[in-house]
Design an enzyme around this catalytic site. Structure first.
Site, PDB file in Angstrom:
ATOM      1  N   HIS A   1       0.824  -1.219   0.000  1.00 51.69           N
ATOM      2  CA  HIS A   1       0.000   0.000   0.000  1.00 51.69           C
ATOM      3  C   HIS A   1       0.857   1.268   0.000  1.00 51.69           C
ATOM      4  O   HIS A   1       0.526   2.243  -0.666  1.00 51.69           O
ATOM      5  CB  HIS A   1      -0.955  -0.025   1.200  1.00 51.69           C
TER       6      HIS A   1
ATOM      7  N   ASP B   1      -9.868  -2.974  -0.469  1.00 52.42           N
ATOM      8  CA  ASP B   1      -9.519  -3.206   0.940  1.00 52.42           C
ATOM      9  C   ASP B   1      -9.248  -1.896   1.677  1.00 52.42           C
ATOM     10  O   ASP B   1      -9.141  -1.878   2.897  1.00 52.42           O
ATOM     11  CB  ASP B   1      -8.308  -4.147   1.044  1.00 52.42           C
TER      12      ASP B   1
ATOM     13  N   ASP C   1     -14.138   0.697  -6.605  1.00 51.99           N
ATOM     14  CA  ASP C   1     -13.951  -0.756  -6.711  1.00 51.99           C
ATOM     15  C   ASP C   1     -15.237  -1.358  -7.252  1.00 51.99           C
ATOM     16  O   ASP C   1     -16.336  -0.936  -6.895  1.00 51.99           O
ATOM     17  CB  ASP C   1     -13.599  -1.382  -5.358  1.00 51.99           C
TER      18      ASP C   1
ATOM     19  N   ASP D   1     -17.598  -0.170 -12.043  1.00 50.29           N
ATOM     20  CA  ASP D   1     -16.502  -0.633 -12.911  1.00 50.29           C
ATOM     21  C   ASP D   1     -15.539   0.535 -13.158  1.00 50.29           C
ATOM     22  O   ASP D   1     -15.946   1.598 -13.653  1.00 50.29           O
ATOM     23  CB  ASP D   1     -17.102  -1.130 -14.218  1.00 50.29           C
ATOM     24  N   GLY D   2     -14.264   0.308 -12.835  1.00 50.83           N
ATOM     25  CA  GLY D   2     -13.264   1.361 -12.990  1.00 50.83           C
ATOM     26  C   GLY D   2     -13.044   1.768 -14.437  1.00 50.83           C
ATOM     27  O   GLY D   2     -12.732   2.930 -14.723  1.00 50.83           O
TER      28      GLY D   2
ATOM     29  N   ASP E   1      -5.077  -0.065  -8.426  1.00 51.90           N
ATOM     30  CA  ASP E   1      -4.764  -1.089  -7.428  1.00 51.90           C
ATOM     31  C   ASP E   1      -5.700  -2.264  -7.696  1.00 51.90           C
ATOM     32  O   ASP E   1      -6.710  -2.444  -7.027  1.00 51.90           O
ATOM     33  CB  ASP E   1      -4.995  -0.485  -6.036  1.00 51.90           C
ATOM     34  N   SER E   2      -5.351  -3.029  -8.725  1.00 44.85           N
ATOM     35  CA  SER E   2      -6.306  -4.012  -9.238  1.00 44.85           C
ATOM     36  C   SER E   2      -5.860  -5.434  -8.939  1.00 44.85           C
ATOM     37  O   SER E   2      -4.743  -5.677  -8.510  1.00 44.85           O
ATOM     38  CB  SER E   2      -6.419  -3.855 -10.752  1.00 44.85           C
ATOM     39  N   THR E   3      -6.772  -6.356  -9.203  1.00 51.18           N
ATOM     40  CA  THR E   3      -6.432  -7.778  -9.212  1.00 51.18           C
ATOM     41  C   THR E   3      -5.624  -8.079 -10.475  1.00 51.18           C
ATOM     42  O   THR E   3      -5.367  -7.191 -11.296  1.00 51.18           O
ATOM     43  CB  THR E   3      -7.715  -8.622  -9.185  1.00 51.18           C
ATOM     44  N   ASP E   4      -5.233  -9.347 -10.653  1.00 45.16           N
ATOM     45  CA  ASP E   4      -4.453  -9.749 -11.826  1.00 45.16           C
ATOM     46  C   ASP E   4      -5.236  -9.458 -13.113  1.00 45.16           C
ATOM     47  O   ASP E   4      -6.475  -9.406 -13.089  1.00 45.16           O
ATOM     48  CB  ASP E   4      -4.135 -11.256 -11.755  1.00 45.16           C
TER      49      ASP E   4
HETATM   50  N1  SAM Z   1      -3.138  -5.587  -5.780  1.00 47.92           N
HETATM   51  C1  SAM Z   1      -3.760  -6.653  -5.115  1.00 47.92           C
HETATM   52  C2  SAM Z   1      -3.230  -7.924  -5.758  1.00 47.92           C
HETATM   53  O1  SAM Z   1      -2.543  -7.829  -6.777  1.00 47.92           O
HETATM   54  O2  SAM Z   1      -3.477  -8.998  -5.251  1.00 47.92           O
HETATM   55  C3  SAM Z   1      -5.213  -6.473  -5.215  1.00 47.92           C
HETATM   56  C4  SAM Z   1      -5.813  -5.634  -4.164  1.00 47.92           C
HETATM   57  S1  SAM Z   1      -7.428  -5.018  -4.400  1.00 47.92           S
HETATM   58  C5  SAM Z   1      -8.331  -5.952  -3.215  1.00 47.92           C
HETATM   59  C6  SAM Z   1      -7.981  -5.447  -5.997  1.00 47.92           C
HETATM   60  C7  SAM Z   1      -9.420  -4.971  -6.253  1.00 47.92           C
HETATM   61  O3  SAM Z   1      -9.598  -4.703  -7.646  1.00 47.92           O
HETATM   62  C8  SAM Z   1     -10.509  -5.987  -5.867  1.00 47.92           C
HETATM   63  O4  SAM Z   1     -11.195  -5.529  -4.745  1.00 47.92           O
HETATM   64  C9  SAM Z   1     -11.406  -6.042  -7.136  1.00 47.92           C
HETATM   65  O5  SAM Z   1     -12.774  -6.061  -6.808  1.00 47.92           O
HETATM   66  C10 SAM Z   1     -10.999  -4.772  -7.865  1.00 47.92           C
HETATM   67  N2  SAM Z   1     -11.284  -4.755  -9.308  1.00 47.92           N
HETATM   68  C11 SAM Z   1     -11.046  -5.709 -10.233  1.00 47.92           C
HETATM   69  N3  SAM Z   1     -11.487  -5.317 -11.443  1.00 47.92           N
HETATM   70  C12 SAM Z   1     -12.013  -4.061 -11.293  1.00 47.92           C
HETATM   71  C13 SAM Z   1     -12.614  -3.112 -12.172  1.00 47.92           C
HETATM   72  N4  SAM Z   1     -12.794  -3.369 -13.484  1.00 47.92           N
HETATM   73  N5  SAM Z   1     -13.028  -1.922 -11.647  1.00 47.92           N
HETATM   74  C14 SAM Z   1     -12.857  -1.634 -10.334  1.00 47.92           C
HETATM   75  N6  SAM Z   1     -12.299  -2.505  -9.458  1.00 47.92           N
HETATM   76  C15 SAM Z   1     -11.884  -3.697  -9.928  1.00 47.92           C
END
Ligand code: SAM
Length: 285
Positions: free
Chosen positions: A66, A90, A110, A141-142, A160-163
């Site tokens: 973070h 988070d 998010d 949706d971002g 700060d997204s998922t994979d």
């Molecule tokens: N960086 C961390 C990792 O790599 O494991 C992820 C932390 S954060 C919890 C990732 C967030 O991205 C999730 O809560 C997910 O819901 C969000 N996310 C995924 N796709 C998204 C989108 N299109 N728009 C907004 N949020 C999104």
């Protein structure tokens, strides 16, 4: 030999590697509209949040992630006032952003409200800034949010997204990056979490450099930091500037002026050093 049921393991199949934690209790298990959300208590790493079986964070090491997703960009910008966080449900990145007294507004978008509700319940320390009057939490949706954002209205955008699979796939594409650039004011900076330098240096980091360049960012640089609970234990963030030096540190000096546990001025400079095998992918010549 295999680990027993008291161990959680996240394998990265193509690399033949896994990260494991001894878990003591399952605290939460939910199929949200977007993903499978689980929270565990672990033996020595505090709590663990998973999305679709992948580690999102642990209590023990999330501070590194973070802090490195927020402070290098916010200190590189001369006057960051309006900040947008895409993903980050988070709320740990939001908390770090709001440590900067000059920030007027920090909006977190998010897609999945369930992640934030779980974080409020199981990681309350990350949500300390959620009631700050400068914070705005949206659940949408971002990709769409940024497409509809006012041009020249933001100073820093943190992705700060998922994979880059499932709902996050669009967050790594050129159309999204173009929209981010359009939403930034001149001198603005974007940051994107860009996965493992060891496993994804060409496939994700190199591709992101190309895509950010094509989207019009004139300086693109990658920083790295240790992150034991993510695949390979070493992670990256890639920064793009809209007429900005993304590596500058203002004000000069060793300390940030508020409490951090990983970030400081020396870390800021060191994090941008490109390892020899990554120089091509990192655009370091
Ligand atoms: N960086 C961390 C990792 O790599 O494991 C992820 C932390 S954060 C919890 C990732 C967030 O991205 C999730 O809560 C997910 O819901 C969000 N996310 C995924 N796709 C998204 C989108 N299109 N728009 C907004 N949020 C999104």
């Amino acid at each position: 030999m295999s680990l027993d049921e008291h161990w959680f393991s996240e394998p990265l199949e193509p690399e033949g590697v896994a990260f494991s934690l001894r878990v003591t209790e399952k605290l939460h298990d939910e199929r949200t509209a977007y993903q499978h959300l689980e929270v565990y208590e672990t033996a020595r790493w505090g709590r663990l949040m998973l999305l679709d079986g992948c580690v999102m964070l642990t209590s023990r090491d999330n501070f590194i992630y973070h802090e490195m997703m927020s402070h290098p960009a916010l200190f590189a910008h001369p006057d960051p006032r309006d900040v947008l966080i895409i993903g980050g449900g988070d709320c740990g990145t939001l908390r770090e952003v709001l440590k900067h007294p000059g920030v007027n507004s920090a909006t977190q978008v998010d897609i999945d409200e369930a992640v934030t509700r779980a974080s409020e319940r199981f990681f309350p320390e990350l949500c300390q800034a959620n009631d700050d009057p400068r914070a705005r939490l949206l659940f949408a949706d971002g990709v769409r949010h940024v497409a509809e954002a006012r041009p020249d209205s933001l100073d820093v955008v943190i992705v700060d997204s998922t994979d880059p699979v499932g709902p996050a796939e669009g967050l790594f594409g050129e159309p999204f990056l173009r929209d981010v650039r359009r939403a930034l004011r001149p001198g603005g900076i974007m940051v994107q979490q860009s996965e493992s330098p060891l496993f994804h240096s060409e496939s994700i980091i190199g591709a992101l450099h190309t895509a950010m360049g094509n989207a019009g960012f004139d300086t693109v640089r990658t920083l790295t930091f240790p992150l034991p609970s993510y695949p390979g234990g070493w992670w990256s963030a890639t920064l793009g500037g809209k007429g900005a030096d993304v590596t500058a540190r203002r004000p000069q000096g060793a300390e940030p002026g508020f409490e951090t546990r990983y970030y400081n001025g020396e870390i800021h400079a060191a994090a941008f050093a490109a390892p020899q095998f990554c120089r091509g992918a990192f655009g370091a010549g």
